[in-house]
Design a protein around this motif. Structure first.
Motif, PDB file in Angstrom:
ATOM      1  N   TYR A   1      37.646  46.182  41.015  1.00 54.93           N
ATOM      2  CA  TYR A   1      36.738  45.160  40.496  1.00 54.93           C
ATOM      3  C   TYR A   1      36.990  43.813  41.165  1.00 54.93           C
ATOM      4  O   TYR A   1      36.066  43.168  41.666  1.00 54.93           O
ATOM      5  CB  TYR A   1      36.916  45.043  38.984  1.00 54.93           C
ATOM      6  N   TRP A   2      38.263  43.403  41.218  1.00 57.20           N
ATOM      7  CA  TRP A   2      38.587  42.104  41.797  1.00 57.20           C
ATOM      8  C   TRP A   2      38.388  42.084  43.312  1.00 57.20           C
ATOM      9  O   TRP A   2      38.106  41.035  43.886  1.00 57.20           O
ATOM     10  CB  TRP A   2      40.016  41.716  41.440  1.00 57.20           C
ATOM     11  N   SER A   3      38.542  43.231  43.968  1.00 58.11           N
ATOM     12  CA  SER A   3      38.375  43.265  45.429  1.00 58.11           C
ATOM     13  C   SER A   3      36.943  42.944  45.835  1.00 58.11           C
ATOM     14  O   SER A   3      36.683  42.529  46.961  1.00 58.11           O
ATOM     15  CB  SER A   3      38.770  44.641  45.976  1.00 58.11           C
ATOM     16  N   ARG A   4      35.999  43.131  44.895  1.00 56.27           N
ATOM     17  CA  ARG A   4      34.585  42.856  45.192  1.00 56.27           C
ATOM     18  C   ARG A   4      34.179  41.437  44.814  1.00 56.27           C
ATOM     19  O   ARG A   4      33.035  41.046  45.036  1.00 56.27           O
ATOM     20  CB  ARG A   4      33.691  43.854  44.440  1.00 56.27           C
ATOM     21  N   ARG A   5      35.117  40.668  44.229  1.00 56.64           N
ATOM     22  CA  ARG A   5      34.813  39.304  43.787  1.00 56.64           C
ATOM     23  C   ARG A   5      35.571  38.302  44.637  1.00 56.64           C
ATOM     24  O   ARG A   5      36.722  38.518  45.009  1.00 56.64           O
ATOM     25  CB  ARG A   5      35.177  39.108  42.309  1.00 56.64           C
ATOM     26  N   SER A   6      34.915  37.204  44.936  1.00 56.95           N
ATOM     27  CA  SER A   6      35.570  36.168  45.735  1.00 56.95           C
ATOM     28  C   SER A   6      36.681  35.531  44.914  1.00 56.95           C
ATOM     29  O   SER A   6      36.641  35.490  43.680  1.00 56.95           O
ATOM     30  CB  SER A   6      34.553  35.094  46.143  1.00 56.95           C
TER      31      SER A   6
ATOM     32  N   THR B   1      36.692  30.097  39.481  1.00 58.92           N
ATOM     33  CA  THR B   1      35.784  30.577  38.439  1.00 58.92           C
ATOM     34  C   THR B   1      35.929  32.079  38.250  1.00 58.92           C
ATOM     35  O   THR B   1      35.161  32.678  37.519  1.00 58.92           O
ATOM     36  CB  THR B   1      34.324  30.262  38.813  1.00 58.92           C
ATOM     37  N   ASP B   2      36.912  32.680  38.907  1.00 56.66           N
ATOM     38  CA  ASP B   2      37.103  34.119  38.801  1.00 56.66           C
ATOM     39  C   ASP B   2      37.335  34.533  37.350  1.00 56.66           C
ATOM     40  O   ASP B   2      37.999  33.858  36.582  1.00 56.66           O
ATOM     41  CB  ASP B   2      38.333  34.502  39.631  1.00 56.66           C
TER      42      ASP B   2
ATOM     43  N   GLN C   1      36.057  50.618  47.571  1.00 62.09           N
ATOM     44  CA  GLN C   1      35.457  50.351  46.269  1.00 62.09           C
ATOM     45  C   GLN C   1      35.475  51.583  45.368  1.00 62.09           C
ATOM     46  O   GLN C   1      35.417  51.479  44.155  1.00 62.09           O
ATOM     47  CB  GLN C   1      34.023  49.845  46.452  1.00 62.09           C
TER      48      GLN C   1
ATOM     49  N   ARG D   1      45.525  36.723  39.093  1.00 62.76           N
ATOM     50  CA  ARG D   1      45.439  38.154  39.372  1.00 62.76           C
ATOM     51  C   ARG D   1      46.829  38.728  39.595  1.00 62.76           C
ATOM     52  O   ARG D   1      47.173  39.807  39.093  1.00 62.76           O
ATOM     53  CB  ARG D   1      44.577  38.402  40.620  1.00 62.76           C
TER      54      ARG D   1
ATOM     55  N   ASP E   1      38.215  32.441  43.665  1.00 64.47           N
ATOM     56  CA  ASP E   1      38.045  31.020  43.443  1.00 64.47           C
ATOM     57  C   ASP E   1      38.405  30.713  42.001  1.00 64.47           C
ATOM     58  O   ASP E   1      38.743  31.602  41.222  1.00 64.47           O
ATOM     59  CB  ASP E   1      36.608  30.565  43.748  1.00 64.47           C
TER      60      ASP E   1
END
Length: 304
Positions: free
Chosen positions: A293-298, A302-303, A4, A246, A300
């Motif tokens: 940033y994206w590595s910490r978000r699931s 709704t990204d 992170q 992404r 799906d």
């Protein structure tokens, strides 16, 4: 936690390399081996089924390649015009906008939980198409043509991307049980390698970065941001899932700017190479920030 902090390490080593370039200049010859290690690490996470799935996703590949060679050249010309650049800097911006996606897009996609197989395939396809499209786009938009070193581009792609990834896939296919035990370290290997590459590029470009001034740096940042934003939001508007969005964002926004700088020096002037030099540094930093940033978000639908 270490992953992170990826962008922080990238920025810290970039600052160190800028003020103490001698610490990293001698590592210039290690850039290709480091990229090869990164691609091998990514290949170890892939299997043949991943690439079979890509073949079924022709729409995503087509949209990504179209955006690659439409958004970035037009954005480059628009930004250069808005900043009132002379012909040297304008052709430098256009070269950055007209080359294929950079191999760093594969790394960022991997770290951001994108579709790595799709990313690698798109980089390969855009590189091959760029042999024809890069000189054509530059010629159409600025009235000058440029020869592209076809053989060296293909050879570099083979050595840096295709060969190590293929080796990784084969190892993962035949020795999956061993790969699974070691896969936790792959992101750390990739992070270390890309941060070191960023530092080396900064060290090699330190004197030019001083010369270029804030105005060209600002133009490069805007150009890169346009590619990342439109790459993501256009594909999202077309209904693709977050992993594909992404992936295409990185493919569109991260360019093979090293090639752009090399072409500028060979066929135009050193000044024309400055946008490519700055882009090489900046897109790794912006890509690192976005990947973190994206590595910490699931992943799906709704990204965002």
């Amino acid at each position: 936690m270490v992953i992170q902090l990826f962008p922080l390490w990238a920025i810290l080593l970039s600052v160190l390399a800028f003020f103490q370039p001698d610490m990293f200049v001698g590592l210039k010859s290690q850039i290709v081996p480091l990229l090869t290690v990164i691609m091998l690490a990514m290949g170890l996470t892939l299997s043949p089924s991943d690439f079979k799935q890509v073949l079924k996703n022709g729409k995503a590949v087509g949209v990504g390649v179209l955006l690659q060679f439409l958004v970035m050249p037009i954005a480059a010309f628009g930004v250069a015009f808005a900043f009132g650049f002379d012909s040297e800097l304008t052709v430098g911006m256009l070269l950055v906008g007209s080359v294929a996606g950079g191999t760093s897009s594969n790394v960022m996609c991997y770290l951001a939980k994108g579709d790595t197989a799709l990313s690698i395939s798109m980089t390969a396809i855009s590189t091959l198409l760029g042999v024809v499209l890069t000189p054509l786009l530059v010629s159409l938009m600025i009235g000058q043509s440029v020869d592209v070193p076809v053989a060296s581009m293909l050879w570099s792609l083979f050595k840096i991307v295709l060969l190590p990834v293929a080796a990784g896939v084969l190892i993962n296919t035949f020795f999956a049980q061993y790969v699974r035990k070691a896969e936790v370290v792959f992101p750390y290997i990739s992070m270390f390698a890309i941060v070191l590459i960023i530092a080396i590029v900064v060290a090699l470009s330190a004197s030019k970065i001083v010369q270029v001034g804030l105005i060209v740096a600002a133009a490069v940042i805007i150009h890169n941001s346009i590619g990342l934003l439109l790459g993501y939001w256009v594909t999202k508007a077309l209904g693709f899932d977050a992993r594909v969005c992404r992936t295409i964002a990185f493919e569109v926004g991260l360019q093979n700017s090293g090639l752009a700088a090399a072409l500028a020096v060979k066929f135009f002037t050193p000044m024309a190479a400055l946008p490519g030099t700055i882009f090489s540094v900046w897109h790794n930093i912006s890509g690192s920030l976005l990947a973190s940033y994206w590595s910490r978000r699931s992943v799906d639908k709704t990204d965002a």
